[in-house]
Motif scaffolding. Sequence first.
Motif, PDB file in Angstrom:
ATOM      1  N   PHE A   1       0.852  -1.190   0.000  1.00 36.08           N
ATOM      2  CA  PHE A   1       0.000   0.000   0.000  1.00 36.08           C
ATOM      3  C   PHE A   1       0.889   1.241   0.000  1.00 36.08           C
ATOM      4  O   PHE A   1       1.895   1.292   0.712  1.00 36.08           O
ATOM      5  N   LYS A   2       0.540   2.225  -0.782  1.00 33.97           N
ATOM      6  CA  LYS A   2       1.322   3.449  -0.911  1.00 33.97           C
ATOM      7  C   LYS A   2       0.600   4.619  -0.248  1.00 33.97           C
ATOM      8  O   LYS A   2      -0.626   4.739  -0.326  1.00 33.97           O
ATOM      9  N   ARG A   3       1.385   5.485   0.367  1.00 32.14           N
ATOM     10  CA  ARG A   3       0.820   6.625   1.097  1.00 32.14           C
ATOM     11  C   ARG A   3      -0.071   7.491   0.214  1.00 32.14           C
ATOM     12  O   ARG A   3      -1.194   7.831   0.594  1.00 32.14           O
ATOM     13  N   LEU A   4       0.438   7.872  -0.949  1.00 27.05           N
ATOM     14  CA  LEU A   4      -0.314   8.795  -1.803  1.00 27.05           C
ATOM     15  C   LEU A   4      -1.635   8.194  -2.259  1.00 27.05           C
ATOM     16  O   LEU A   4      -2.648   8.896  -2.351  1.00 27.05           O
ATOM     17  N   SER A   5      -1.631   6.892  -2.526  1.00 25.35           N
ATOM     18  CA  SER A   5      -2.862   6.238  -2.966  1.00 25.35           C
ATOM     19  C   SER A   5      -3.885   6.200  -1.834  1.00 25.35           C
ATOM     20  O   SER A   5      -5.082   6.429  -2.047  1.00 25.35           O
ATOM     21  N   ILE A   6      -3.425   5.908  -0.630  1.00 25.02           N
ATOM     22  CA  ILE A   6      -4.326   5.894   0.526  1.00 25.02           C
ATOM     23  C   ILE A   6      -4.871   7.290   0.777  1.00 25.02           C
ATOM     24  O   ILE A   6      -6.079   7.475   1.013  1.00 25.02           O
ATOM     25  N   GLU A   7      -4.006   8.292   0.717  1.00 25.27           N
ATOM     26  CA  GLU A   7      -4.448   9.671   0.934  1.00 25.27           C
ATOM     27  C   GLU A   7      -5.465  10.101  -0.115  1.00 25.27           C
ATOM     28  O   GLU A   7      -6.439  10.800   0.203  1.00 25.27           O
ATOM     29  N   GLY A   8      -5.271   9.653  -1.351  1.00 24.19           N
ATOM     30  CA  GLY A   8      -6.211   9.992  -2.400  1.00 24.19           C
ATOM     31  C   GLY A   8      -7.577   9.367  -2.181  1.00 24.19           C
ATOM     32  O   GLY A   8      -8.613   9.985  -2.417  1.00 24.19           O
TER      33      GLY A   8
END
Length: 385
Positions: free
Chosen positions: A5-12
């Motif tokens: 899981f990637k931070r930017l994807s989760i934040e999006g």
Amino acid sequence: MELSFKRLSIEGACGAHFIDGNSVSLLYKGRDSFDAIFNAIDDAREIICLQFYIFRNDETGTEVANRLKKKAAEGVRVYLLYDHFGSIGTPLNFWKDLRASGINVRASRPFKWGDPFYYAHRDHRKLIIIDGLKAFTGGLNIANEYRGFHIKIKRTGWRDTGIMLEGPIALELSKTFVKTWTAWGGGQIKDSNGSIISSEGSGGLPVIPIFASSSKGRRMMRKLLYYSIKQAQKSILLTTAYFTPSRRLVDSLEDAIRKGVSVKLLLPGISDVPAAHYAGRAFFKRLLRSGVKIYNYQGEVLHAKSYVFDSCWSIVGSANLDFQSLRWNDEGNVGILSHEFGSQMTSVFEEDLQHSIEITAQDWENRPLCDRIKERFFVLFRRRL
């Protein structure tokens, strides 16, 4: 170790940002959880903010109230927000006594005679913030069953999960509390210098707040849930007290199985809300047929709400996998992106499985006729359970 899981994807998907530099302690034993909460309240120096769905005037609620009164007498500012529906059984004299002791008390989501259906929207969040430095959240309410308190014998409390957070995330959660407090008629909450107490941290774990108090917020919360299921590559471990899934949720879990992801669902063996219990079971046949492994927790009531994806992305809080949480309630959760914390969550899940019974397809086909009737009846009302 690379995270799936990637931070930017989760934040999006979430519509919020991770906050670094936090210490996270997992709390999943009733008495240990309350001991940590009591100690934090006793150590408070400036301000205590509490927000709960249920706050009873039983022995546990009275003990918390007495500790808050003591801190208020010492000059600590105390703010308590309780949900009107969830705490409807708590007498008005209890709240009056707290106010008389210098504690600020407000009710959220009160009943409106002009709009009775509004009462279906409840503030289901559980949150304590101490001096803007330490915060608690999860599934616990302030009542004896969560603590395992009994006046004559020691009992095991309901199986619940919470976390204690220390670091900058406490400031973000303070802002959330202030916003909610103001929305329900409270004034601004500030320290002696005119601003909310804040903390700074370095290192530690990244934590993202997942608080929903509007249609948009709940929509983003659902989007994050479906993103997490879709993104998982190895395992999905779901623990929830109330399970009345939408068709989209069932479809998403089936899609994960088809990709080769291991999906395990841990549910209560006994429930404090039998109607919701039977409504959710109406979907077991389809889930079992697709390959989802379903377990019933044995012993005390399972009240936890925690979700772990690939042992690295964890969500802990108040939201269940039901229509009430995902469509109607104000909910509070936090997400932690960490293999270390995810491993702890996975270990707790595996420990819970040792106290659970797996439901097999054959077991399900052989269930009693009366259970089948209850499932068919209560599933008709699943959107309101």
